[in-house]
Design an enzyme around this catalytic site. Structure first.
Site, PDB file in Angstrom:
ATOM      1  CG  HIS A  19      -6.342 -35.470  15.734  1.00  0.00           C
ATOM      2  ND1 HIS A  19      -6.564 -36.830  16.377  1.00  0.00           N
ATOM      3  CD2 HIS A  19      -7.183 -35.293  14.887  1.00  0.00           C
ATOM      4  CE1 HIS A  19      -7.626 -37.178  15.732  1.00  0.00           C
ATOM      5  NE2 HIS A  19      -8.124 -36.870  14.992  1.00  0.00           N
TER       6      HIS A  19
ATOM      7  CE  LYS B  63      -3.544   2.325   2.555  1.00  0.00           C
ATOM      8  NZ  LYS B  63      -4.600   2.166   3.639  1.00  0.00           N
TER       9      LYS B  63
ATOM     10  CE  LYS C 130       5.264  -0.843  10.175  1.00  0.00           C
ATOM     11  NZ  LYS C 130       4.408  -0.290   9.372  1.00  0.00           N
TER      12      LYS C 130
ATOM     13  CD  GLU D  86       8.709  -6.224   7.493  1.00  0.00           C
ATOM     14  OE1 GLU D  86       8.580  -4.956   7.048  1.00  0.00           O
ATOM     15  OE2 GLU D  86       8.358  -6.439   8.541  1.00  0.00           O
TER      16      GLU D  86
ATOM     17  CD  GLU E 155      -2.473  -4.602  11.320  1.00  0.00           C
ATOM     18  OE1 GLU E 155      -1.419  -5.063  11.508  1.00  0.00           O
ATOM     19  OE2 GLU E 155      -2.794  -3.833  10.114  1.00  0.00           O
TER      20      GLU E 155
ATOM     21  N   GLY F 208      -5.169  -1.713   4.855  1.00  0.00           N
ATOM     22  CA  GLY F 208      -4.371  -2.849   4.296  1.00  0.00           C
ATOM     23  C   GLY F 208      -5.130  -4.217   4.521  1.00  0.00           C
ATOM     24  NE  ARG F 209      -6.967  -3.636  10.518  1.00  0.00           N
ATOM     25  CZ  ARG F 209      -6.507  -2.433  10.544  1.00  0.00           C
ATOM     26  NH1 ARG F 209      -5.040  -2.314  10.181  1.00  0.00           N
ATOM     27  NH2 ARG F 209      -6.975  -1.519  11.361  1.00  0.00           N
TER      28      ARG F 209
HETATM   29  O1  F6P Z   1       1.479  -4.565   9.932  1.00  0.00           O
HETATM   30  C1  F6P Z   1       1.190  -3.338   9.772  1.00  0.00           C
HETATM   31  C2  F6P Z   1       0.911  -2.846   8.366  1.00  0.00           C
HETATM   32  O2  F6P Z   1       0.901  -1.474   7.981  1.00  0.00           O
HETATM   33  C3  F6P Z   1      -0.331  -3.722   7.879  1.00  0.00           C
HETATM   34  O3  F6P Z   1      -1.412  -2.725   8.372  1.00  0.00           O
HETATM   35  C4  F6P Z   1      -0.280  -3.569   6.507  1.00  0.00           C
HETATM   36  O4  F6P Z   1      -1.023  -4.526   5.692  1.00  0.00           O
HETATM   37  C5  F6P Z   1       0.924  -4.010   6.328  1.00  0.00           C
HETATM   38  O5  F6P Z   1       1.760  -3.295   7.204  1.00  0.00           O
HETATM   39  C6  F6P Z   1       1.679  -3.863   4.880  1.00  0.00           C
HETATM   40  O6  F6P Z   1       1.847  -2.523   4.494  1.00  0.00           O
HETATM   41  P1  F6P Z   1       1.907  -2.145   3.212  1.00  0.00           P
HETATM   42  O7  F6P Z   1       0.840  -2.725   2.221  1.00  0.00           O
HETATM   43  O8  F6P Z   1       2.096  -0.761   3.184  1.00  0.00           O
HETATM   44  O9  F6P Z   1       3.450  -2.694   2.645  1.00  0.00           O
END
Ligand code: F6P
Length: 587
Positions: free
Chosen positions: A409, A213, A534, A219, A378, A291-292
């Site tokens: 199980h 987003k 972060k 990462e 979240e 995002g979620r």
């Molecule tokens: O975990 C934090 C967060 O901001 C989520 O809300 C989001 O889905 C994820 O990191 C990834 O963010 P992005 O889509 O900006 O890489």
């Protein structure tokens, strides 16, 4: 209730608090013998059946929960969401994931602008692009068709698409459309995940979709750079434009955007372009999609369409949309997401059960619980109200789960005889892949579903010492074999598990979680809690770089972190500091 009044100050909340004592005197064994009660706790929609008769509620409890919904202005809050008000107040944004699956003729506005045409522009672009890739008219740098896709992304840019992909993998229609193709996900920044997601794939036949987003998530950006290296070291840097595309928030600047937003969009466009991705191969979504909550945007629709074709994914969107309409218009007594949300509130805030187990009796739904973990925790794991007032009650639920019967199980021992964990049993009448062996008493799906029907009763009714005595169980084992019962669950029986049902299931939980947040009076659409970790990681990253390149000692951290970091640096002294060429694992 005024905007800054806490729900716990309302009469409806207090009434439910005192009602808990009445419920403590009941046992599900008795509640379940009241057929009229059970009948009133069955709700149907589009072939699915919700049975919440195994919740620790009476008809009276449910009425009181409706009053709580009224006191929390639930109906009004739902309307405010659908009408594009900036209900995500800490980020000053609308919350309009419902617009992502609206039909072309619907009008849903954010900041006075109908966003549905923008949504369909992107969907049409995805349809066109995915068809070109799938048909082989879009080829890679060596002229070969791109049959495999790696979707890079984390959190909401990963879990929802992974859930839907896993759910469709064995759906006959989707499976047929995916023949000869693979969709993989690269989420973790752990380099091991690079190997796992690329093993067996070739750069010349792989398309990489970078989903972020913000296009800044550490990462995902490192994984994107790693995959860019994977492609360019094999095919040359010019191949990147053919083998990498992006999904990010609005890359198309709309004239109605405010200036700062235009700057933001341009910034994102630059980020994508600077990365080496042709901006015309970037697929947009918008800041009004959390995002979620983004699986129905290009975040999910692009990789899923590449794998299954747009027509299958469109069915998934239609399923979600059918629940959006149901959620908006069905009366609360028949409204599945509202009922589920209210029951969760009852379990968490009144009965004091902080967790919820999500137990789909379907292997296809194996990634549903991981998605709901993020969606729910979240969204609702908050400590203050939407106005910033510390909550005098706990919000949020601890979600976990596994498909049945595997879970049986694993952790069911605890839910049968240990802690009380309200359970969501999810099953489908028809199997995606039926098997019936000659000579077997039942089909394989019947065998699975026998457990789906049995477990809720085992939890609700339990087994008494008297029953055990009648079975001649030795005295010394009576207490060990006793099941107290009275453990709540609900059952959701879907007619089948096709793309449409998967969309419905997703939207039911999205809205259920919003209902919970609306009642608790929190902002379910921000996520400030992820920021601190972060920024501390940034500090550590700087330290690691300084220690490795200049031999600087670890400083500025507490004793524990200093010790751990020092040990880590000592143990990896032989790691190359600045390798002359990129070191990629041998895949
Ligand atoms: O975990 C934090 C967060 O901001 C989520 O809300 C989001 O889905 C994820 O990191 C990834 O963010 P992005 O889509 O900006 O890489």
């Amino acid at each position: 209730m005024g905007s800054s009044t806490l729900i716990s100050d309302t009469d409806a909340w207090k009434d439910l608090k005192s009602h808990v004592e009445d419920i403590k005197k009941t046992h599900l064994r008795d509640l379940m013998s009241d057929t009229a009660r059970c009948q009133s706790m069955m709700v149907e929609f589009d072939g699915m059946l919700l049975d919440y008769s195994r919740q620790r509620v009476t008809v009276n409890t449910v009425d009181k929960l409706y009053k709580l919904a009224e006191a929390a202005y639930l109906k009004e809050k739902i309307k405010r969401m659908y009408s594009g008000e900036h209900i995500n107040s800490t980020e000053n944004r609308s919350v309009l994931h419902v617009a992502l699956r609206a039909s072309r003729d619907e009008v849903i506005c954010s900041d006075g602008k109908n966003v549905v045409p923008d949504v369909w522009n992107v969907l049409d672009k995805i349809r066109d692009f995915s068809e070109r890739v799938r048909s082989g008219s879009w080829v890679g740098a060596t002229g070969k068709a791109l049959k495999d896709v790696i979707a890079i992304g984390i959190g909401g840019s990963f879990l929802g698409p992974l859930f839907v992909h896993t759910a469709l993998q064995t759906d006959p229609e989707a499976m047929e459309c995916a023949k000869g193709r693979q969709l993989r996900f690269l989420a973790n920044v752990d380099p091991t995940d690079v190997v796992r997601s690329t093993v067996g794939l070739k750069p010349e036949t792989t398309l990489v979709v970078v989903v972020s987003k913000t296009f800044t998530t550490a990462e995902s950006m490192l994984n994107a750079r790693t995959m860019r290296e994977w492609i360019s070291s094999a095919l040359g840097t010019s191949a990147v434009a053919k083998h990498m595309v992006a999904v990010s928030t609005n890359l198309l600047v709309s004239v109605s955007c405010i200036i700062s937003y235009i700057h933001f969009c341009l910034f994102l466009m630059q980020l994508v372009e600077k990365f080496g991705i042709d901006p015309s191969n970037a697929f947009a979504f918008w800041d009004w999609v959390g995002g979620r909550y983004s699986v129905c945007s290009a975040v999910g629709v692009l990789p899923l369409s590449l794998q299954y074709g747009f027509p299958v994914v469109e069915k998934f969107l239609k399923g979600a949309s059918s629940i959006d309409q149901h959620f908006y218009s069905a009366p609360f007594e028949k409204n599945i997401p509202v009922l589920l949300g209210l029951l969760s509130i009852w379990n968490v805030s009144f009965l004091g059960y902080p967790a919820r187990a999500i137990l789909p009796y379907s292997q296809a739904l194996e990634k549903f619980a991981p998605h709901i973990q993020q969606l729910s925790m979240e969204s609702n794991g908050k400590g203050v109200s939407i106005d910033g007032v510390p909550l005098p009650y706990e919000a949020g639920e601890i979600d976990f789960g596994e498909p049945g019967t595997n879970g049986q199980h694993s952790f069911y021992q605890l839910i049968h005889q240990g802690r009380v964990i309200p359970c969501d049993f999810i099953g489908s009448a028809k199997s995606q892949q039926p098997i019936h062996l000659k000579g077997e008493v039942v089909s394989n799906h019947d065998e699975l579903m026998s457990n789906f029907f049995a477990q809720p009763d085992a939890l609700a009714f339990g087994k008494t010492p008297e029953e055990l005595h009648k079975e001649n169980v030795p005295q010394h084992l009576i207490s060990h074999k006793t099941f107290s019962g009275n453990r709540p669950s609900l059952s959701l029986l879907l007619p089948a598990l096709n793309a449409c049902n998967v969309g419905q299931l997703l939207a039911i939980y999205e809205h259920r979680i919003a209902v919970e947040g609306f009642i608790w009076g929190i902002n379910s659409f921000d996520q400030w809690g992820v920021e601190l970790g972060k920024s501390l990681a940034t500090q550590v990253r700087k330290q690691l770089h300084a220690s490795r390149t200049k031999g600087e000692p670890v400083k500025g951290f507490n004793f524990s972190t200093t010790t751990l970091l020092t040990r880590y640096l000592e143990a990896t002294q032989d790691a190359p500091v600045d390798p002359p060429v990129s070191l990629l694992p041998r895949i």
